[in-house]
Design a protein around this motif. Sequence first.
Motif, short mmCIF file in Angstrom:
data_model
loop_
_atom_site.label_atom_id
_atom_site.label_comp_id
_atom_site.label_asym_id
_atom_site.label_seq_id
_atom_site.Cartn_x
_atom_site.Cartn_y
_atom_site.Cartn_z
N ASP A 9 -3.76 10.95 19.73
CA ASP A 9 -3.17 9.80 19.04
C ASP A 9 -2.69 8.74 20.03
O ASP A 9 -2.89 7.54 19.83
CB ASP A 9 -2.00 10.23 18.16
N ARG A 10 -2.07 9.19 21.11
CA ARG A 10 -1.59 8.25 22.12
C ARG A 10 -2.75 7.55 22.83
O ARG A 10 -2.67 6.36 23.14
CB ARG A 10 -0.68 8.98 23.11
N ILE A 11 -3.82 8.28 23.08
CA ILE A 11 -5.01 7.68 23.69
C ILE A 11 -5.58 6.62 22.75
O ILE A 11 -5.92 5.51 23.18
CB ILE A 11 -6.07 8.75 24.02
N THR A 12 -5.65 6.94 21.49
CA THR A 12 -6.16 5.99 20.50
C THR A 12 -5.29 4.75 20.43
O THR A 12 -5.79 3.62 20.41
CB THR A 12 -6.25 6.66 19.11
N MET A 13 -3.99 4.93 20.39
CA MET A 13 -3.08 3.78 20.35
C MET A 13 -3.22 2.91 21.60
O MET A 13 -3.25 1.68 21.52
CB MET A 13 -1.63 4.25 20.18
N LEU A 14 -3.32 3.56 22.74
CA LEU A 14 -3.44 2.82 24.00
C LEU A 14 -4.76 2.05 24.06
O LEU A 14 -4.78 0.87 24.45
CB LEU A 14 -3.32 3.77 25.19
N ASP A 30 -15.86 1.87 29.22
CA ASP A 30 -17.01 2.77 29.20
C ASP A 30 -17.65 2.94 30.57
O ASP A 30 -18.34 3.92 30.81
CB ASP A 30 -18.07 2.26 28.23
N GLU A 31 -17.43 2.00 31.47
CA GLU A 31 -18.07 2.05 32.77
C GLU A 31 -17.09 2.34 33.90
O GLU A 31 -17.47 2.37 35.04
CB GLU A 31 -18.76 0.72 33.05
N ASN A 32 -15.85 2.56 33.57
CA ASN A 32 -14.84 2.74 34.58
C ASN A 32 -14.91 4.15 35.17
O ASN A 32 -14.72 5.12 34.46
CB ASN A 32 -13.46 2.50 33.97
N PRO A 33 -15.15 4.29 36.48
CA PRO A 33 -15.24 5.61 37.08
C PRO A 33 -13.94 6.40 36.99
O PRO A 33 -13.96 7.62 37.03
CB PRO A 33 -15.59 5.34 38.54
N ILE A 34 -12.82 5.73 36.87
CA ILE A 34 -11.55 6.44 36.77
C ILE A 34 -11.51 7.28 35.50
O ILE A 34 -10.95 8.37 35.47
CB ILE A 34 -10.36 5.45 36.78
N SER A 51 -4.55 13.95 31.55
CA SER A 51 -5.01 13.24 32.74
C SER A 51 -5.74 11.95 32.35
O SER A 51 -5.55 10.90 32.98
CB SER A 51 -5.92 14.15 33.56
N TYR A 52 -6.57 12.03 31.33
CA TYR A 52 -7.28 10.85 30.85
C TYR A 52 -6.30 9.80 30.34
O TYR A 52 -6.41 8.62 30.66
CB TYR A 52 -8.26 11.25 29.75
N LEU A 53 -5.32 10.23 29.57
CA LEU A 53 -4.29 9.32 29.06
C LEU A 53 -3.55 8.66 30.22
O LEU A 53 -3.33 7.44 30.23
CB LEU A 53 -3.31 10.07 28.16
N GLN A 54 -3.19 9.43 31.21
CA GLN A 54 -2.48 8.89 32.37
C GLN A 54 -3.35 7.87 33.11
O GLN A 54 -2.87 6.83 33.53
CB GLN A 54 -2.07 10.02 33.31
N SER A 55 -4.63 8.16 33.26
CA SER A 55 -5.51 7.22 33.97
C SER A 55 -5.65 5.92 33.18
O SER A 55 -5.69 4.83 33.78
CB SER A 55 -6.88 7.84 34.25
N LEU A 56 -5.72 6.01 31.87
CA LEU A 56 -5.77 4.79 31.05
C LEU A 56 -4.49 3.98 31.20
O LEU A 56 -4.53 2.75 31.34
CB LEU A 56 -5.97 5.14 29.57
N GLN A 57 -3.35 4.67 31.16
CA GLN A 57 -2.07 3.98 31.29
C GLN A 57 -1.95 3.32 32.66
O GLN A 57 -1.49 2.17 32.77
CB GLN A 57 -0.92 4.95 31.06
#
Length: 71
Positions: A9-14, A30-34, A51-57
């Motif tokens: 849910d947090r990933i979706t909101m972000l 979609d192309e971001n290596p991070i 980890s994915y959520l943290q990288s997006l943030q």
Amino acid sequence: MRELNSILDRITMLTNTMESQYPELYQFLDENPITLPLLPHPEMNKEVMESYLQSLQELLDHHVKTHKNEP
């Protein structure tokens, strides 16, 4: 399972925030290596999603910090 749903849910909101408020950043997700997993078939568990959520943030925080003076 509840924790994983909360993370999703947090990933979706972000990502929705990025899409609506920072389209110049969103277009590159979609192309971001991070944000891409290194393994061909990664296991999607709580730690991976956190980890994915943290990288997006971090990506968003960096973008906001480096572009805050632009019109």
